[in-house]
Design a protein around this motif. Sequence first.
Motif, mmCIF file in Angstrom:
data_model
loop_
_atom_site.group_PDB
_atom_site.id
_atom_site.type_symbol
_atom_site.label_atom_id
_atom_site.label_comp_id
_atom_site.label_asym_id
_atom_site.label_seq_id
_atom_site.Cartn_x
_atom_site.Cartn_y
_atom_site.Cartn_z
ATOM 1 N N LEU A 1 0.721 -2.718 -16.539
ATOM 2 C CA LEU A 1 -0.461 -2.960 -16.416
ATOM 3 C C LEU A 1 -0.545 -4.474 -15.356
ATOM 4 N N ASN A 2 0.737 -4.565 -14.890
ATOM 5 C CA ASN A 2 0.579 -5.390 -13.936
ATOM 6 C C ASN A 2 -1.001 -5.361 -12.860
ATOM 7 N N PRO A 3 -1.885 -6.113 -12.364
ATOM 8 C CA PRO A 3 -2.898 -5.465 -11.660
ATOM 9 C C PRO A 3 -2.399 -4.715 -10.233
ATOM 10 N N GLU A 4 -1.904 -5.513 -9.445
ATOM 11 C CA GLU A 4 -1.168 -4.617 -8.344
ATOM 12 C C GLU A 4 -0.480 -3.191 -8.586
ATOM 13 N N ARG A 5 0.149 -3.178 -9.867
ATOM 14 C CA ARG A 5 0.261 -2.277 -10.501
ATOM 15 C C ARG A 5 -0.689 -1.142 -10.386
ATOM 16 N N CYS A 6 -1.349 -1.902 -11.128
ATOM 17 C CA CYS A 6 -2.598 -0.175 -11.340
ATOM 18 C C CYS A 6 -3.233 -0.069 -10.574
ATOM 19 N N ALA A 7 -3.679 -0.907 -9.409
ATOM 20 C CA ALA A 7 -4.122 -0.771 -8.527
ATOM 21 C C ALA A 7 -3.680 0.085 -7.317
ATOM 22 N N ARG A 8 -2.130 0.676 -7.609
ATOM 23 C CA ARG A 8 -1.392 1.607 -6.278
ATOM 24 C C ARG A 8 -1.785 2.669 -7.477
ATOM 25 N N LEU A 9 -1.795 2.414 -8.618
ATOM 26 C CA LEU A 9 -1.919 4.212 -9.756
ATOM 27 C C LEU A 9 -3.332 4.850 -9.399
ATOM 28 N N VAL A 10 -4.303 4.292 -9.051
ATOM 29 C CA VAL A 10 -5.853 4.612 -8.790
ATOM 30 C C VAL A 10 -5.656 4.699 -6.561
ATOM 31 N N ARG A 11 -5.086 4.052 -6.296
ATOM 32 C CA ARG A 11 -4.825 4.329 -5.241
ATOM 33 C C ARG A 11 -4.003 5.825 -4.528
ATOM 34 N N GLN A 12 -3.302 5.673 -5.211
ATOM 35 C CA GLN A 12 -2.225 7.116 -4.705
ATOM 36 C C GLN A 12 -2.550 8.000 -5.538
ATOM 37 N N HIS A 13 -3.058 8.255 -7.120
ATOM 38 C CA HIS A 13 -4.503 9.158 -7.476
ATOM 39 C C HIS A 13 -5.714 9.360 -6.396
ATOM 40 N N ALA A 14 -5.788 8.791 -5.761
ATOM 41 C CA ALA A 14 -6.753 8.889 -5.230
ATOM 42 C C ALA A 14 -6.212 9.637 -3.437
ATOM 43 N N LEU A 15 -5.372 9.860 -3.657
ATOM 44 C CA LEU A 15 -4.355 10.406 -2.555
ATOM 45 C C LEU A 15 -3.795 11.905 -2.030
ATOM 46 N N ASP A 16 -3.690 11.571 -3.720
ATOM 47 C CA ASP A 16 -2.997 12.740 -4.268
ATOM 48 C C ASP A 16 -3.227 13.071 -5.295
ATOM 49 N N PRO A 17 -3.631 14.081 -5.500
ATOM 50 C CA PRO A 17 -4.591 14.175 -7.160
ATOM 51 C C PRO A 17 -3.281 14.700 -8.248
ATOM 52 N N SER A 18 -2.432 14.676 -7.850
ATOM 53 C CA SER A 18 -0.832 15.305 -8.184
ATOM 54 C C SER A 18 -0.092 14.099 -9.055
ATOM 55 N N LEU A 19 -0.169 12.793 -8.339
ATOM 56 C CA LEU A 19 0.273 11.960 -8.699
ATOM 57 C C LEU A 19 -0.533 11.364 -9.893
#
Length: 822
Positions: free
Chosen positions: A683-701
């Motif tokens: 639940l590191n804030p930066e990791r969580c932000a990257r999870l949101v971003r990567q899913h927005a760019l590629d829904p398969s992630l």
Amino acid sequence: MRRFYLLLTCSLLTGSTLFAQAPTPAPASTTTIDAFTKGMERNPGFLTYYWDAKKGKVWLEIDKFDTELLYYPTLAQGVGSNDIGLDRGRLGQEHIVKFQRSGNKVLMIEPNYAYRALSNDPLERRAVEQSFAQSVHAGFEIAAEENGNVLVDITPFLLQDAVGAAQDIARTRQGNYRFDATRSAMYLPMSKSFPQNTEFETIITLTGDQAGPYLREVVPTPAAVTMHQHHSFVQLPDSNYKPRLFDPRIGYGGIEFFDYASPVSQPIMKRYISRHRLEKKDPNAAVSEAVKPIVYYLDPGTPEPIRSALMEGTAWWNQAFEAAGYKNAFQVKLLPPDADPMDVRYNLVQWVHRSTRGWSYGASIVDPRTGEIIKGKVTLGSLRVRQDYLIAQALTGSFGADTTQKMANDPMMTMSLARLRQLAAHEVGHTLGLPHNYIASTQNRASVMDYPTMLATIKGNAIDLSDAYATGIGAYDKWSIRYGYEQFPKGTSEKQQLNKLVTDMHKAGLTFLTDQDARPEGSVHPATHLWDNGANAVDELKRVMDVRALALRNFNETKIPVGTPMATLEEVLVPVYMFHRYQVESAAKVIAGQTYTNALRGDGQPIVATVPATEQKRALDALLTTLAPSALAVPDAVLKLLPPRPFRYSPNQREVFKRHTGLAFDAMAPAEAAAGMTYRMLLNPERCARLVRQHALDPSLMGLDDMLNALSKQVATTTTGATYLQAINQQNERLYVDALIRLASNKETDGSVKAVVHNALTTMSQRLTTAPKSSQSAYLRWAIGRYFDDPDQISTPATMSPPDGAPIDPGQAWLDPSCDVH
């Protein structure tokens, strides 16, 4: 230059030309030096000085004006606390200085070498020099002069807190202290003058109050902190050294400066690497002896068998210099009895004692004009080997009825000495100019500049440490030494040869990533971490968990010798129970991770890529197993071996699990510390932000909501069977809710992350409303409700942190809290 690399940074001190000196005015003093110093002790050398025993003063004879020399302070005798950082032998910052006369006064001036013009035009150089400020370190009244030489009282300059010890004590919240001149004096036994350097040592006392626990632990009377500080004035190297350019694809520390003579089309920032001067006797030979070998000297105060291990590990570097085309160019010797460690001509490996285990350091004195290393200085903490031995004891120890252990046949000591060899090589590597390379552990142990943990494997029903640490210098280390020290044939382009060397290194499957890529908990690259092993972080976590499970099953009273209080078994339990801690951190970086290189345009390297979805899912599944109550439970047989501490055996609180139960061992505390660690990483804030971003760019992630759903399902699963396991499961659920609330209420958390977490808490609150009534569900509804009522004012219970882990392996040179880091 100090190189202690939490972040990797370098000083911007560099070189420039001198100001033109105005004509020397008429003598201001009619007293001759001979007459003034009659009856004083004369000490000739690089700088000649006189000792006035009656007044307790040092008089410095200045025979050269406007001649650059190197000045730096050192902590000669430390405070003894790793937490404060005031260690014996700690190097201060270098300063290029020169003495400049004005009437009856001499100023010690530091030119501003962060800004220069590499130009043959003196007017262009002067324009840069006059554009930036200089620093005057001291001013001296002339007391006598003779034949153009002057005599000044340098005592007030020497009697000061030159290393900033008072600031370090304040920075670590250990009290408010100030320099006390009445309790400070010169220390003559360690004030000497050599052909290339002059050394002054002082007894410095700081007085103050409100001493913190770290300071009280190591000072006999905390109101007065006395140490020895050292001042070095060193002759600068000649101008025959050729600087070498830095390449970000291969690791080297060094110097940086602005060159205002650079063409507008070229970068104004110039970067040189730091390295020793090394030249072949025969430049045309493929392999040649060196004109002047690099020799390191080991502190003779180091005991055996540690001494031999350190000498062997240091000597590994000769393998790298052989790869660079040198024969016997790197040597290690025991410091001779008649040699003085203060002499700048000796590169030193020093054995240092502290009250607690702590970092080791590799630092260098560097010419700020060129990056040339003048002196390498390694500081090795003596208690580190005891931590390595403790880990080996926890994993493989089996003490029988015989209370003695023969060191020569002790496999735990064998592993510890293997670790010391690697540690010595690591820290010496820093003094050769090299920073950490944290991707090397995934490339078949390619560098001693990584932080490796011991490689423990399962053999039958036992744990084997026979291959715990690699032997010898790594493949990457040879390439890096070649980059810094290889001498290329005349007529060839050094730039082209260096670029080819780096390209060939990449073809061999080797790369470089360092502290900025590995240290932050939210860092991106899944292959860059401290104290990890294996080519794949997920596979290694699974393997490490198997080793940990076996070690816990085998854990019993034979882990400590006969006659040892049973309560001290807890110190041995800690490294077994937390054996997975660093591999958890490594595997967490796979989630929302990216692989990348320090690619240059056109070099053909991969640039950046997101970790595939299947690998991210494998990482999450592996990390969820670390939260299983069965994995977190301390075996019942072990709990029955841990009584309260006996009288006068109070533990070092940082080496044992914290507890809520007073004297009694807290069976829930290890599970809280371990689970809290996994939640913190996921639940590191930066990791969580990257999870949101990567899913927005590629829904398969994987997205953040996917990870939170998996975690919610994990903690919502009802554990059957033992009450202890049910209690751990409930504790995990509380820790998870607290972690979500902290993430959602953190002002630095990205808004899109807050939205997902808010939704997760809403869903959980709804589920708890329909769940069977219990104290657990009631508490969680109350906690979530408080967050909904006022998220800005919410506070959550602090999760107990694990006992200290680092440093268990190589030191953190290049990481200096006041500069960088290495």
